[in-house]
Write a protein that holds these residues in place. Structure first.
Motif, PDB file in Angstrom:
ATOM      1  N   VAL A  28      12.851   1.448 -32.408  1.00  0.00           N
ATOM      2  CA  VAL A  28      11.544   1.896 -32.867  1.00  0.00           C
ATOM      3  C   VAL A  28      11.246   3.234 -32.205  1.00  0.00           C
ATOM      4  CG1 VAL A  28       9.080   1.382 -32.832  1.00  0.00           C
ATOM      5  CG2 VAL A  28      10.730  -0.457 -33.150  1.00  0.00           C
ATOM      6  N   THR A  29      10.831   4.210 -32.991  1.00  0.00           N
ATOM      7  CA  THR A  29      10.388   5.479 -32.443  1.00  0.00           C
ATOM      8  C   THR A  29       8.869   5.426 -32.384  1.00  0.00           C
ATOM      9  OG1 THR A  29      12.262   6.626 -33.429  1.00  0.00           O
ATOM     10  CG2 THR A  29      10.384   7.970 -32.745  1.00  0.00           C
ATOM     11  N   PRO A  30       8.308   5.310 -31.183  1.00  0.00           N
ATOM     12  CA  PRO A  30       6.854   5.192 -31.081  1.00  0.00           C
ATOM     13  C   PRO A  30       6.141   6.372 -31.742  1.00  0.00           C
ATOM     14  CG  PRO A  30       7.880   4.662 -28.996  1.00  0.00           C
ATOM     15  CD  PRO A  30       8.958   5.227 -29.881  1.00  0.00           C
ATOM     16  N   GLN A  31       5.106   6.049 -32.480  1.00  0.00           N
ATOM     17  CA  GLN A  31       4.297   7.047 -33.166  1.00  0.00           C
ATOM     18  C   GLN A  31       2.976   7.220 -32.418  1.00  0.00           C
ATOM     19  OE1 GLN A  31       5.547   8.669 -35.978  1.00  0.00           O
ATOM     20  NE2 GLN A  31       7.361   7.545 -35.321  1.00  0.00           N
ATOM     21  N   ASN A  75       3.801   1.607 -35.369  1.00  0.00           N
ATOM     22  CA  ASN A  75       4.551   1.204 -34.183  1.00  0.00           C
ATOM     23  C   ASN A  75       5.023  -0.244 -34.156  1.00  0.00           C
ATOM     24  OD1 ASN A  75       4.389   3.613 -32.283  1.00  0.00           O
ATOM     25  ND2 ASN A  75       2.279   3.398 -32.960  1.00  0.00           N
ATOM     26  N   CYS A  76       4.417  -1.105 -34.934  1.00  0.00           N
ATOM     27  CA  CYS A  76       4.683  -2.536 -34.797  1.00  0.00           C
ATOM     28  C   CYS A  76       5.194  -3.204 -36.073  1.00  0.00           C
ATOM     29  CB  CYS A  76       3.418  -3.258 -34.347  1.00  0.00           C
ATOM     30  SG  CYS A  76       2.557  -2.486 -32.970  1.00  0.00           S
ATOM     31  N   PHE A 119       6.247   0.880 -24.540  1.00  0.00           N
ATOM     32  CA  PHE A 119       5.392   1.858 -25.197  1.00  0.00           C
ATOM     33  C   PHE A 119       4.458   2.569 -24.212  1.00  0.00           C
ATOM     34  CE2 PHE A 119       6.673  -0.769 -28.751  1.00  0.00           C
ATOM     35  CZ  PHE A 119       6.794   0.128 -29.792  1.00  0.00           C
ATOM     36  N   ASN A 122       4.255   6.317 -24.422  1.00  0.00           N
ATOM     37  CA  ASN A 122       3.917   6.875 -25.729  1.00  0.00           C
ATOM     38  C   ASN A 122       2.541   6.466 -26.243  1.00  0.00           C
ATOM     39  OD1 ASN A 122       7.054   6.201 -25.688  1.00  0.00           O
ATOM     40  ND2 ASN A 122       6.697   8.118 -26.774  1.00  0.00           N
ATOM     41  N   LEU A 123       2.074   5.306 -25.834  1.00  0.00           N
ATOM     42  CA  LEU A 123       0.767   4.817 -26.279  1.00  0.00           C
ATOM     43  C   LEU A 123      -0.118   4.579 -25.065  1.00  0.00           C
ATOM     44  CD1 LEU A 123       1.720   2.080 -28.918  1.00  0.00           C
ATOM     45  CD2 LEU A 123       1.074   4.459 -29.346  1.00  0.00           C
TER      46      LEU A 123
END
Length: 142
Positions: A28-31, A75-76, A119, A122-123
């Motif tokens: 997963v590439t965190p957005q 993200n999920c 995450f 990134n989040l």
């Protein structure tokens, strides 16, 4: 003998495909999540969802749900399913209770050894709790 070979080939292909799905979980590439006017909750993990109705920031519940929906989609959803309806390979997030807040924040921030990425870089915590608020707004599984 051809039938036996075909069954073995089909079984091998199925197992190979399933292994690929499991391994893909960590890709997963965190957005980024635009948290709008929600307050910055800092970096120290909170033990409870502050955006839940009746909590410290509960008056922002509707705004957190809208932001969390966007954050969840980016993200999920790829692993946990659209509207958190898991296909069975990952936990169904709709089954979490308010007692699971610490579990949720820990898993999202730190990842797991089973392929879920961390995450936390990134989040921000605000985005993570907004995502939790969105998931809580979904109907429970039947």
């Amino acid at each position: 003998m051809t039938t036996s070979f075909s069954v073995k080939t089909l079984l091998a292909a199925t197992l190979f495909s399933m292994a690929g799905l499991v391994m893909a979980h960590g890709n997963v590439t965190p957005q980024p999540v635009d948290t709008g006017d929600l307050p910055d909750l800092g970096t120290e993990p909170l033990a409870e969802n502050p955006f839940r109705e009746g909590s410290t920031e509960g008056d922002l519940n509707a705004q957190a749900i809208a932001i969390g929906e966007s954050g969840y989609a980016g993200n999920c959803a790829g692993c946990h399913g659209i509207q958190a309806m898991s296909g069975g390979l990952t936990p169904d997030l709709r089954e979490l209770s308010p007692w699971d807040d610490e579990y949720f924040i820990g898993r999202v921030m730190n990842g797991t050894d089973r392929g879920m990425p961390s995450f936390k870089s990134n989040l921000g915590q605000t985005a993570i709790w907004a995502i939790r608020t969105y998931v809580e707004s979904l109907p429970a599984p039947e």
